[in-house]
Enzyme design. Structure first.
Site, PDB file in Angstrom:
ATOM      1  N   SER A  35      -5.163  -5.286  20.113  1.00 43.10           N
ATOM      2  CA  SER A  35      -4.382  -5.399  18.232  1.00 43.10           C
ATOM      3  C   SER A  35      -4.891  -6.395  17.425  1.00 43.10           C
ATOM      4  O   SER A  35      -4.961  -6.698  16.690  1.00 43.10           O
ATOM      5  CB  SER A  35      -3.240  -5.017  18.339  1.00 43.10           C
ATOM      6  OG  SER A  35      -2.478  -5.641  19.225  1.00 43.10           O
ATOM      7  N   THR A 167       8.687  14.300 -24.716  1.00 44.58           N
ATOM      8  CA  THR A 167       9.078  14.756 -23.323  1.00 44.58           C
ATOM      9  C   THR A 167       7.667  16.313 -23.326  1.00 44.58           C
ATOM     10  O   THR A 167       7.413  16.636 -24.266  1.00 44.58           O
ATOM     11  CB  THR A 167      10.664  16.097 -23.800  1.00 44.58           C
ATOM     12  OG1 THR A 167      10.254  16.641 -25.172  1.00 44.58           O
ATOM     13  CG2 THR A 167      11.759  15.004 -23.746  1.00 44.58           C
ATOM     14  N   HIS A 168       7.820  16.665 -22.081  1.00 43.82           N
ATOM     15  CA  HIS A 168       6.617  17.252 -22.339  1.00 43.82           C
ATOM     16  C   HIS A 168       4.934  17.169 -22.666  1.00 43.82           C
ATOM     17  O   HIS A 168       4.249  17.286 -23.279  1.00 43.82           O
ATOM     18  CB  HIS A 168       6.337  19.044 -22.723  1.00 43.82           C
ATOM     19  CG  HIS A 168       7.772  19.464 -22.510  1.00 43.82           C
ATOM     20  ND1 HIS A 168       7.855  20.253 -21.891  1.00 43.82           N
ATOM     21  CD2 HIS A 168       9.266  19.536 -22.610  1.00 43.82           C
ATOM     22  CE1 HIS A 168       9.453  20.947 -21.036  1.00 43.82           C
ATOM     23  NE2 HIS A 168       9.536  20.013 -22.610  1.00 43.82           N
ATOM     24  N   SER A 289     -17.915  -0.107 -20.540  1.00 45.35           N
ATOM     25  CA  SER A 289     -18.954   0.668 -20.426  1.00 45.35           C
ATOM     26  C   SER A 289     -20.830  -0.118 -20.117  1.00 45.35           C
ATOM     27  O   SER A 289     -20.635  -0.965 -20.843  1.00 45.35           O
ATOM     28  CB  SER A 289     -18.326   2.202 -20.871  1.00 45.35           C
ATOM     29  OG  SER A 289     -20.239   2.463 -20.133  1.00 45.35           O
ATOM     30  N   LYS A 295     -16.814   0.699 -25.757  1.00 42.35           N
ATOM     31  CA  LYS A 295     -15.693   1.657 -24.536  1.00 42.35           C
ATOM     32  C   LYS A 295     -14.598  -0.117 -23.890  1.00 42.35           C
ATOM     33  O   LYS A 295     -15.037  -1.039 -23.932  1.00 42.35           O
ATOM     34  CB  LYS A 295     -16.070   1.744 -23.296  1.00 42.35           C
ATOM     35  CG  LYS A 295     -16.997   3.276 -23.365  1.00 42.35           C
ATOM     36  CD  LYS A 295     -15.610   4.567 -23.318  1.00 42.35           C
ATOM     37  CE  LYS A 295     -14.676   5.057 -22.383  1.00 42.35           C
ATOM     38  NZ  LYS A 295     -15.328   5.447 -21.633  1.00 42.35           N
ATOM     39  N   ASN A 297     -12.180  -0.024 -20.926  1.00 44.17           N
ATOM     40  CA  ASN A 297     -11.408   0.242 -19.824  1.00 44.17           C
ATOM     41  C   ASN A 297     -10.265   0.110 -19.294  1.00 44.17           C
ATOM     42  O   ASN A 297     -10.730  -1.690 -19.223  1.00 44.17           O
ATOM     43  CB  ASN A 297     -12.286   1.012 -18.979  1.00 44.17           C
ATOM     44  CG  ASN A 297     -13.646   2.128 -19.319  1.00 44.17           C
ATOM     45  OD1 ASN A 297     -13.625   2.916 -20.811  1.00 44.17           O
ATOM     46  ND2 ASN A 297     -14.449   1.679 -19.045  1.00 44.17           N
ATOM     47  N   GLU A 302      -5.384   2.330 -14.166  1.00 42.49           N
ATOM     48  CA  GLU A 302      -5.841   3.142 -13.071  1.00 42.49           C
ATOM     49  C   GLU A 302      -5.989   3.021 -11.534  1.00 42.49           C
ATOM     50  O   GLU A 302      -5.930   3.660 -11.351  1.00 42.49           O
ATOM     51  CB  GLU A 302      -7.479   3.711 -13.637  1.00 42.49           C
ATOM     52  CG  GLU A 302      -7.779   3.450 -14.993  1.00 42.49           C
ATOM     53  CD  GLU A 302      -9.161   4.128 -15.299  1.00 42.49           C
ATOM     54  OE1 GLU A 302     -10.024   4.644 -15.157  1.00 42.49           O
ATOM     55  OE2 GLU A 302      -9.798   2.771 -15.575  1.00 42.49           O
ATOM     56  N   TYR A 329       9.355   1.692  24.106  1.00 41.64           N
ATOM     57  CA  TYR A 329       8.496   1.875  23.635  1.00 41.64           C
ATOM     58  C   TYR A 329       7.497   2.557  23.581  1.00 41.64           C
ATOM     59  O   TYR A 329       6.903   3.174  25.422  1.00 41.64           O
ATOM     60  CB  TYR A 329       8.410   0.204  24.144  1.00 41.64           C
ATOM     61  CG  TYR A 329       6.830   0.138  23.261  1.00 41.64           C
ATOM     62  CD1 TYR A 329       6.794  -0.878  22.213  1.00 41.64           C
ATOM     63  CD2 TYR A 329       5.569  -0.285  24.059  1.00 41.64           C
ATOM     64  CE1 TYR A 329       5.913  -1.358  21.803  1.00 41.64           C
ATOM     65  CE2 TYR A 329       4.419   0.013  23.591  1.00 41.64           C
ATOM     66  CZ  TYR A 329       4.355  -0.847  21.826  1.00 41.64           C
ATOM     67  OH  TYR A 329       2.726  -1.522  22.219  1.00 41.64           O
ATOM     68  N   LYS A 337       1.834  -1.313  12.368  1.00 43.32           N
ATOM     69  CA  LYS A 337       1.658  -3.095  11.428  1.00 43.32           C
ATOM     70  C   LYS A 337       0.160  -2.406  10.452  1.00 43.32           C
ATOM     71  O   LYS A 337       0.480  -3.451   9.338  1.00 43.32           O
ATOM     72  CB  LYS A 337       0.756  -3.653  12.879  1.00 43.32           C
ATOM     73  CG  LYS A 337       1.570  -4.236  13.071  1.00 43.32           C
ATOM     74  CD  LYS A 337       1.283  -4.997  14.533  1.00 43.32           C
ATOM     75  CE  LYS A 337       2.684  -5.027  15.505  1.00 43.32           C
ATOM     76  NZ  LYS A 337       2.655  -3.967  16.138  1.00 43.32           N
TER      77      LYS A 337
HETATM   78  N1  ARG Z   1       0.604  -5.226  20.615  1.00 42.75           N
HETATM   79  C1  ARG Z   1       1.801  -3.880  21.312  1.00 42.75           C
HETATM   80  C2  ARG Z   1       2.473  -3.797  20.043  1.00 42.75           C
HETATM   81  O1  ARG Z   1       1.814  -4.710  18.974  1.00 42.75           O
HETATM   82  C3  ARG Z   1       2.785  -5.917  21.616  1.00 42.75           C
HETATM   83  C4  ARG Z   1       3.844  -4.781  22.726  1.00 42.75           C
HETATM   84  C5  ARG Z   1       2.311  -4.097  23.191  1.00 42.75           C
HETATM   85  N2  ARG Z   1       4.584  -4.092  25.160  1.00 42.75           N
HETATM   86  C6  ARG Z   1       3.115  -3.053  25.689  1.00 42.75           C
HETATM   87  N3  ARG Z   1       4.376  -2.446  26.488  1.00 42.75           N
HETATM   88  N4  ARG Z   1       2.451  -2.912  25.653  1.00 42.75           N
HETATM   89  O2  ARG Z   1       2.898  -3.046  20.255  1.00 42.75           O
END
Ligand code: ARG
Length: 470
Positions: A35, A167-168, A289, A295, A297, A302, A329, A337
């Site tokens: 990650s 309205t509408h 454009s 134009k 825009n 948008e 977990y 994330k």
């Molecule tokens: N990179 C992991 C996460 O974002 C950290 C936690 C990892 N924990 C584990 N037991 N492998 O969730």
């Protein structure tokens, strides 16, 4: 991604957790597992959390002062290296936590290995992420305040500028531009309220939950909570490592806010069209454009409208990740994330662009004044007059006004252009005084109920908003 990392070759076993592993992960395992590409954004929070944990370990006599000092100094150096852009992030080290710890070991040696006492990556990541989302909430709330400030300034300027209310999307009754803009100040105010509610619930520390069960070391979770600006430690270690409701709340508040921005963006698209010409955006917030020279825009509007889709999608993505997870977990939660980062980045851009457009827009007061009365928008005013002055039941007054509209429609004129005689042929009680209520200025001025569109009321809303929000 290099070609060699895509091959089937295996890497050496992890120096962090590979004790009982004879071989390393397949390259594809490493890729799906890592990650670091995205969670490196947590580096500051990770180091902050580690320093608080380290201080607590020393205070509790779990770590010696000397080890603690060397860990703290080492962490500061890691932070400096990352901030200088000189840190060699490694995919083999999976995530930000192990990248930081491994570099710490290179810098200070064996003592680095003591930092992870009474801690797991599970409570570590939960802590880091809460700290990150807390900062994101603070940043978003500040940006929304800037947007409110821009809206309030324009609303004050246009407290008496008449325009059609819809309205509408059909002309309904005249309102003022100030009133219309203040509606968004209210919406954004509630968005800010949702963010601060979420922040208050988020602000508890998971640190010390360890892997899931808590720890046998005599940790002081209240100390680390205070060090990190949390109000208190979370009550339950299983909950501490396994919920992401704080991220969901942030994204929910953001999604509702994005919907508000999208509606305002849609109005800017409509208002800037050649058919409406209610407002004009300058060169700074429009594009041309390549083929049609006339134009101009409203691309930013948008794109704000479009990006709402991403924000709602990101919220959905994490809701779906979480819905089937047993406690505590699971690695699924590593996928929390990117959606959150995307929401924070997208909202930052969208709010800033909207703030810029609101400050930039040029309001065509003449066009608005003409449009305000078009479509018989003061028909309700004549009905209200019949109720007030002739003591007519509203349902009958509605009928009278309807007949007047029909007559004007047939004649191809406005209500004001009907003669007194023509009006009296429909309702004999109508007088010259009744004709006066047909102007848009008198219509908006008469809407003095609390929260209504009369210019003085709009000025009162502006004053109240300044005290409450700015
Ligand atoms: N990179 C992991 C996460 O974002 C950290 C936690 C990892 N924990 C584990 N037991 N492998 O969730």
């Amino acid at each position: 991604m290099t070609d060699s990392s895509k091959s089937a070759a295996t890497a050496p076993a992890s120096s962090m957790w590979g004790g009982r592993f004879a071989g390393g992960p397949a390259a594809i395992m490493q890729r799906i597992n890592a990650s670091i590409d995205f969670d490196k954004r947590l580096y500051a929070q990770d180091i902050r959390g580690s320093k608080a944990h380290c201080r607590m370990l020393v205070k509790q006599g779990i770590l010696t002062q000397a080890d603690g000092d060397s860990i703290l100094a080492g962490l500061d150096q890691v932070l400096a290296e990352i901030e200088a852009g000189a840190f060699p992030f490694s995919m083999a080290l999976e995530d930000i936590h192990m990248n930081v710890e491994s570099r710490l070991a290179e810098l200070i040696g064996e003592a680095a290995g003591r930092l992870h006492t009474a801690r797991s990556r599970n409570d570590q990541v939960a802590t880091d992420f809460r700290l990150w989302v807390r900062d994101a909430i603070d940043g978003m709330e500040k940006a929304l305040q800037d947007l409110q400030r821009a809206l309030v300034a324009r609303a004050e300027e246009h407290a008496a500028t008449v325009m059609p209310g819809f309205t509408h999307l059909q002309a309904a009754q005249p309102v003022t531009m100030g009133h219309h803009l203040m509606a968004y100040v209210e919406m954004i105010g509630r968005d800010r309220g949702r963010l601060s509610d979420a922040r208050a619930r988020l602000n508890e520390s998971p640190l010390g939950s360890a892997a899931l069960a808590g720890t046998s070391f005599p940790v002081d979770r209240h100390f680390t909570a205070t060090e990190l600006g949390f109000d208190r430690p979370m009550n339950n270690s299983l909950d501490g490592v396994s919920d992401r409701d704080f991220a969901l709340e942030f994204m929910s508040a953001a999604a509702i806010c994005a919907v508000h921005l999208s509606r305002l963006a849609e109005e800017l698209v409509i208002w800037t069209s050649a058919q409406f010409r209610f407002v004009k955006l300058s060169d700074a917030f429009t594009t041309g454009s390549s083929i049609m020279p006339q134009k101009r825009n409203p691309d930013a509007a948008e794109l704000i409208r479009a990006k709402t889709g991403r924000v709602i999608g990101d919220l959905n993505a994490l809701l779906i990740v979480m819905k089937g997870l047993p406690l505590a977990y699971s690695k699924d939660m590593q996928d929390d994330k990117e959606p959150v980062f995307e929401v924070a980045d997208t909202m930052e851009l969208a709010i800033a662009a909207m703030t810029g457009m609101i400050a930039d827009m040029n309001v065509n007061t003449d066009v608005l004044a003409g449009a305000a009365g078009a479509g018989f928008t003061t028909a309700t005013d004549i009905a209200d007059w019949c109720v007030r002055e002739l003591k007519m039941p509203f349902r009958r007054a509605h009928h009278v006004a309807g007949s007047l509209v029909k007559l004007a429609e047939d004649k191809g004129c406005d209500l004001q252009d009907l003669s007194l005689a023509e009006m009296q042929a429909i309702e004999p009680g109508i007088t010259e005084q009744a004709r006066a209520v047909l102007s848009v200025e008198s219509s908006v001025a008469s809407r003095t109920s609390f929260g209504g569109t009369a210019p003085d009321n709009v000025r009162a809303q502006v004053a109240a908003a300044k005290t409450r929000w700015l």
